[in-house]
Structures are given as structure tokens and as C-alpha cells.
Design a protein around this motif. Structure first.
Motif, PDB file in Angstrom:
ATOM      1  N   SER A  15       8.825  44.736 -28.816  1.00 46.88           N
ATOM      2  CA  SER A  15       9.229  45.751 -29.533  1.00 46.88           C
ATOM      3  C   SER A  15       9.090  47.173 -28.800  1.00 46.88           C
ATOM      4  CB  SER A  15       8.680  45.711 -30.916  1.00 46.88           C
ATOM      5  OG  SER A  15       8.982  44.735 -31.722  1.00 46.88           O
ATOM      6  N   THR A  35       7.005  41.744 -35.636  1.00 46.21           N
ATOM      7  CA  THR A  35       8.452  41.745 -35.958  1.00 46.21           C
ATOM      8  C   THR A  35       8.970  40.596 -36.462  1.00 46.21           C
ATOM      9  OG1 THR A  35       9.021  42.841 -33.782  1.00 46.21           O
ATOM     10  CG2 THR A  35      10.920  41.956 -34.418  1.00 46.21           C
ATOM     11  N   ASP A  71      15.964  42.849 -30.418  1.00 49.88           N
ATOM     12  CA  ASP A  71      14.239  42.476 -30.140  1.00 49.88           C
ATOM     13  C   ASP A  71      14.139  41.518 -31.161  1.00 49.88           C
ATOM     14  OD1 ASP A  71      11.464  42.861 -30.464  1.00 49.88           O
ATOM     15  OD2 ASP A  71      11.543  44.285 -31.904  1.00 49.88           O
TER      16      ASP A  71
HETATM   17 MG   LIG Z   1       7.896  42.983 -31.931  1.00 51.18          MG
END
Ligand SMILES: [Mg+2]
Ligand SMILES: Nc1nc2c(ncn2[C@@H]2O[C@H](COP(=O)(O)OP(=O)(O)OP(=O)(O)O)[C@@H](O)[C@H]2O)c(=O)[nH]1
Length: 363
Positions: A15, A35, A71
Motif C-alpha cells: 500500500s 488492506t 494494491d
Molecule cells: Mg496494504
């Protein structure tokens, strides 16, 4: 738009890298699975050729080429069997055209998890290979049977068999020594490890001197068993690159220069990813605008014209073409024209990276 995905273990810095590339605000945090759902953003493809042409033409507007960056949430050992976020990472990876592994090599007591890039690589490769093995095995029996009745399927069945063997040994297909033809036959199966890959090693801010050595370790690991496998490995400190990306151009150059990082690794990464995706650039230039346009390697002039506008493809007559550096030497489009240096190319012309085009069309 073509997209590449950032893939790796939790806390590898995916990220952080995503934010640096896209100027995005994805959550980057020192705990696993920060994430969950993929972040999607756009990275500008830096191109000094474009900047110089824009300067030459005194363009009021400059438009760079761009690629999408995804991502993806971190994966852990056992992910293909449901550990961590489990199979959620699969969907994210399936949807990208190329994979960038982010392998952690920075030590930091505040950020949990291993920091040996080879350990990261091992886990990521195993999980992707296992996921692919499952896909291949679910198809193989049926395909072998069908190939006995229909010999035109023999090549596909053989490629599946070869893939199955390598994957069962834990070897991902991008470095399994399969032929170009075999990999192409396997394309309809959307296998994760049949996509092009490159690797980023995220090196600590105090370890910049170790970058070549770390790159080399990862490179050797990737080439094991197949010395002709050539996967690009890029070492960088994501944190420093991200800090530099926040600055304006002059300060950024100064900071990177001061650290001995040249133009910075983000620029190289985007360029490499762009090439890995099979993308090339042609340019247009004028006082109103200079612009970089993306096309697929091998595309012909009308298809490239269609990137600008569908009318230009439909009504394509011819293209006036000159390579960017020759144009820059001459100093202006008008002068190049007067000197007879603009080539006139037709529908069969395969555009080359760095060509400057003007399209003649009629609709
Ligand atoms: Mg991440
Ligand atoms: N010291 C140091 N810390 C870093 C570096 N890169 C990232 N970090 C930190 O490591 C932590 C994890 O970074 P993220 O970018 O969130 O990692 P991620 O790969 O997205 O992690 P998940 O989303 O959990 O899979 C954050 O606290 C970052 O600030 C680096 O180069 N050096």
C-alpha cells in the motif's frame, strides 16, 4: 486501461508503494491485512521524450501515458487453502495483466513479520502455484479424454500436463521453462502464474548500499533451475521513494540525488511494468498539446490512430511519421516537413516506440 497488481505478504509495503505510485491515500499500517479490498489507482508513466517535445513545440498542455495499479490484500502461507484473507487475493490477481511482487527486505521492530525477501518470495510463489495447480487439475482429466477423441486438442492437453507437473513441484509457470507456444495455449485458463511478473525488494532506509546484493540474491533464486529465465528485480526503499514522491519536482530531484538514488526507483518501476505489459508509446506534438499514447507492441498505424479517436481509424488515409529524436534534432514539425523528413506510411505500417505521428484521415 492495462493494469498491474502489487502482490505480496502482509506488511511488505504494497500500500505504501501504491500510494507513492498513484498519489493515492490507501491505508498503510503496521499490522497484517490492513488492506482487505483492492485499491485501484492510476500511475503516470514518466517520459522525458514527451517533456522535450512539449518544450520544442511550446505546448500549452502535456499529457503523459498512464497505467492502472492495483494494491491487493496480503496473502499468507496457506492462503490458497483459506488462511488469512484466503482466496480473496485470487480474484484481485486474476483481474490484472501483470504482477509486481513486493518482497520485504526492511527490518523494523514496529512492523511485524519476516523481512527476508527470499522467505516472502517462497510463500508467495507457493500460494500462487497451488492455486494454479487446483485450476489445472480440475481441467486436466477432461481435457486428456477429449484429446483422445479430437486430436486437435492434443497440444493443449500436453501443455496442461506439463503445467501440472511443474506446479505440483511448486514451480510457478513464469519460470517453469515452458515454451512461448505452451504458455499461449494455456492463456484461456487464466492461470495466475502464467502472467508476466517482476519483483520489487523493499529495502530499509539504512540499507541502500545493500540494494545490489539483495537484488542479486532474489534474481538468482528466480533463475534457479532455469538460467535463461530473466525476471527483472528492482531494489528500492519504498518509504524514501514515497517521501520523495510527495515533494515538488526540484526538491525531489535534490533529495534523490543526495541519497545517490538517481532519478528514483518509481520511475524505473513504472517504465518496467509498462513494458512488461507489452505496452509501447507513440507521441503527438503541437502548440496546443503534446501527448504520449499507449499502444500494444506490434500494432499498425490505423489501430494507433484509433487510440486518438475512432474517426481517425475509420477514415485513416496515411500517417506522417518521424522518430522523436530526429524531430527534436530538426527543431520543429514544420521544418521537418519542409526538409522532407516526414515519412509517409500506410495502413500496414507497424508503429515503433517513440514515433511521432500525424494522422491524415477522411470521414
Ligand atoms: Mg496494504
Ligand atoms: N521502515 C520502513 N517501514 C516501511 C517501509 N515500507 C513500508 N513500511 C511500513 O510498513 C508497514 C506496512 O506497510 P503497508 O504498505 O501497509 O504494507 P502492505 O503490504 O500494504 O500490508 P497489507 O495491506 O497488510 O498486506 C507500514 O507501517 C509502513 O509504514 C520501508 O521501506 N521502511
Amino acid at each position: 486501461m492495462e493494469r498491474f497488481g502489487l502482490v505480496g505478504l502482509p506488511n511488505a509495503g504494497k500500500s505504501s508503494l501504491y500510494n507513492a505510485l498513484t498519489g493515492g491515500g490507501a491505508l498503510a499500517a503496521p499490522y497484517a491485512f490492513a488492506t482487505k479490498d483492492p485499491n485501484v489507482g492510476v500511475a503516470r508513466v514518466p517520459d522525458s521524450r514527451l517533456d522535450r517535445l512539449a518544450e520544442m513545440s511550446k505546448s500549452r498542455n502535456v499529457v503523459h501515458a498512464a497505467v492502472q495499479v492495483v494494491d491487493i490484500g496480503g496473502l499468507v502461507e496457506g492462503a490458497s487453502k483459506g488462511e488469512g484473507l484466503g482466496n480473496r487475493f485470487l480474484g484481485g490477481i486474476r483481474e490484472v495483466d501483470a504482477i509486481v511482487f513486493v518482497l520485504r527486505a526492511f527490518a523494523d521492530d514496529d512492523v511485524p513479520g519476516p523481512h527476508d525477501p527470499l522467505e516472502h518470495l517462497r510463500v508467495v510463489e507457493i500460494e500462487l502455484a497451488l492455486a494454479d495447480l487446483e485450476t489445472v487439475e480440475s481441467q486436466l482429466g477432461r481435457k486428456l479424454k477429449a484429446a483422445r477423441a479430437d486430436r486437435s486438442l492434443a497440444e493443449e492437453a500436453r501443455a496442461l500436463e506439463a503445467a501440472q507437473k511443474r506446479l505440483a513441484d511448486g514451480v510457478p509457470l513464469y519460470r517453469a521453462g515452458l515454451s512461448e507456444a505452451e504458455r499461449e495455449v494455456l492463456a484461456p485458463y487464466f492461470l495466475l502464474t502464467n502472467k508476466p511478473v517482476l519483483a520489487v525488494c523493499n529495502v530499509g532506509e539504512d540499507d541502500l548500499d545493500a540494494i545490489p546484493e539483495i537484488e542479486d540474491r532474489v534474481r538468482r533464486e528466480l533463475a534457479e533451475h532455469h538460467p535463461d529465465v530473466d525476471i527483472e528485480v528492482l531494489g528500492m526503499c519504498v518509504q524514501l521513494e514515497a517521501e520523495a514522491a510527495q515533494l515538488d519536482e526540484g526538491e525531489r530531484a535534490e533529495m534523490l540525488e543526495g541519497l545517490g538514488l538517481g532519478e528514483g526507483a518509481l520511475t524505473r518501476l513504472v517504465r518496467s511494468a509498462y513494458h512488461l505489459l507489452g505496452l509501447r508509446t507513440f507521441l503527438t506534438t503541437g502548440d496546443k498539446e503534446s501527448r504520449a499514447w499507449t499502444f500494444r507492441a506490434g500494432a499498425k498505424a490505423p489501430e494507433c490512430a484509433g487510440r486518438i479517436h475512432s474517426d481517425l481509424q475509420r477514415g485513416f488515409i496515411r500517417a506522417e511519421v518521424i522518430h522523436w529524436d530526429e524531430l527534436l534534432d530538426i527543431g520543429s514539425w514544420q521544418k521537418a516537413k519542409e526538409l522532407g523528413k516526414l515519412r509517409v506510411e500506410g495502413k500496414e505500417y507497424e508503429v515503433v516506440d517513440g514515433d511521432v505521428l500525424e494522422i491524415r484521415f477522411n470521414v
